[in-house]
Design a protein around this motif. Structure first.
Motif, PDB file in Angstrom:
ATOM      1  N   PHE A  84      40.778  41.287  35.116  1.00  0.00           N
ATOM      2  CA  PHE A  84      39.685  41.914  35.858  1.00  0.00           C
ATOM      3  C   PHE A  84      40.186  42.932  36.882  1.00  0.00           C
ATOM      4  CE2 PHE A  84      35.942  42.201  38.639  1.00  0.00           C
ATOM      5  CZ  PHE A  84      34.947  42.350  37.692  1.00  0.00           C
ATOM      6  N   TRP A 109      28.236  44.371  38.949  1.00  0.00           N
ATOM      7  CA  TRP A 109      29.141  43.445  38.274  1.00  0.00           C
ATOM      8  C   TRP A 109      28.543  43.011  36.932  1.00  0.00           C
ATOM      9  CZ3 TRP A 109      28.654  38.605  36.299  1.00  0.00           C
ATOM     10  CH2 TRP A 109      29.834  37.903  36.016  1.00  0.00           C
ATOM     11  N   PRO A 110      29.309  42.909  35.827  1.00  0.00           N
ATOM     12  CA  PRO A 110      30.765  43.100  35.840  1.00  0.00           C
ATOM     13  C   PRO A 110      31.229  44.526  35.571  1.00  0.00           C
ATOM     14  CG  PRO A 110      30.095  42.186  33.739  1.00  0.00           C
ATOM     15  CD  PRO A 110      28.841  42.284  34.567  1.00  0.00           C
ATOM     16  N   ILE A 225      33.695  38.558  44.828  1.00  0.00           N
ATOM     17  CA  ILE A 225      34.184  38.117  43.523  1.00  0.00           C
ATOM     18  C   ILE A 225      35.384  37.197  43.712  1.00  0.00           C
ATOM     19  CG2 ILE A 225      33.349  40.064  42.153  1.00  0.00           C
ATOM     20  CD1 ILE A 225      36.143  41.283  42.397  1.00  0.00           C
ATOM     21  N   PHE A 245      31.184  36.157  32.833  1.00  0.00           N
ATOM     22  CA  PHE A 245      30.353  37.048  32.025  1.00  0.00           C
ATOM     23  C   PHE A 245      29.270  36.237  31.310  1.00  0.00           C
ATOM     24  CE2 PHE A 245      34.271  39.962  31.334  1.00  0.00           C
ATOM     25  CZ  PHE A 245      34.161  40.395  32.656  1.00  0.00           C
TER      26      PHE A 245
END
Length: 251
Positions: A84, A109-110, A225, A245
């Motif tokens: 990420f 996000w994401p 995050i 996700f």
């Protein structure tokens, strides 16, 4: 739009331009398998017939209007658990480049780029090839609505819709690739905390109360995050919840 970029060190010194292809990500992956590209190569198309977004969504782009391209990178310096971090660097580069032209650009996000009032302006899809040592290649696919007039897609927009004028796609592309190379080099130098902080500052709905759905509709506040890239939402009862996700929807 098939010139060599002169304002970068390694990104864009090898550009594969097509008037049309099914997906620049798929084509870049194919070229990696055939050893036809190296780190810094770019596959760019004026039209994608089967462009892909996150969650398997289709990404349709009107020919000769937008930016649809894929970068080939080799972030071997990242552990697979840090995938990420590349998303953070790329997302920042895109949002900050677009913010030079239009106010109100945010990171959803994401991996969506949007205007906070008018909706989605683009998206990022990163696909990684792993080997026993870690990340061998990353293909970074980017689709941006530039000169396409969008009226029938809910919560979506373009530069044209936002400014009522057409833009030079090549100029935006050059600035974007230059910024992306800058942040990729920062990532390679280990400046992860700096990039992560700036990413969180630019998150859509950061520190705002809004509705979400994780199987049940709830009110919550995005606070940041997690290290692996999971979204942190503080629910109204004070509990912190971590989402990967597809595990939570924005309402």
């Amino acid at each position: 739009m098939h010139k060599i970029l002169a304002n970068t060190v390694f990104l864009g010194k090898d550009i594969h331009f097509l008037t049309e292809c099914h997906s620049t990500n798929d084509l870049a992956l194919e070229k990696i398998r055939n050893r036809e590209v190296a780190e810094g190569s770019i596959v760019i198309a004026d039209s994608q017939t089967k462009g892909r977004g996150q969650r398997g969504n289709r990404w349709w782009s009107e020919p000769n209007k937008n930016l649809t391209f894929s970068l080939v990178l080799q972030p071997f310096f990242l552990d697979p658990s840090e995938q990420f971090e590349l998303n953070i660097a790329v997302s920042l580069a895109v949002s900050e480049t677009l913010s030079d032209y239009v106010k109100g650009i945010k990171l959803k996000w994401p991996n969506d780029i949007l205007h906070e009032e008018k909706g989605k302006i683009g998206g990022i899809l990163i696909e990684n090839i792993l080997n026993h040592k870690g990340i061998e290649y990353s293909v970074v696919g980017i689709g941006l609505n530039i000169n396409q007039s969008i009226s029938e897609i809910p919560f979506a927009t373009s530069f044209f819709n936002l400014t009522a004028k057409e833009w030079d796609r090549w100029e935006i592309f050059k600035l974007l690739i230059s910024k992306m190379e800058k942040y990729y080099i920062l990532l390679k130098k280990g400046e992860k905390n700096q990039l992560r902080r700036r990413y969180v500052e630019n998150l859509y709905r950061i520190n705002e109360i809004a509705e979400y759905d994780d199987g049940e509709v709830f009110e919550g506040e995005i606070t940041g995050i997690e290290q692996s890239g999971k979204l942190i939402i503080k629910k109204s009862d004070g509990s912190l919840n971590y989402y990967g996700f597809k595990e939570v929807k924005y309402l």
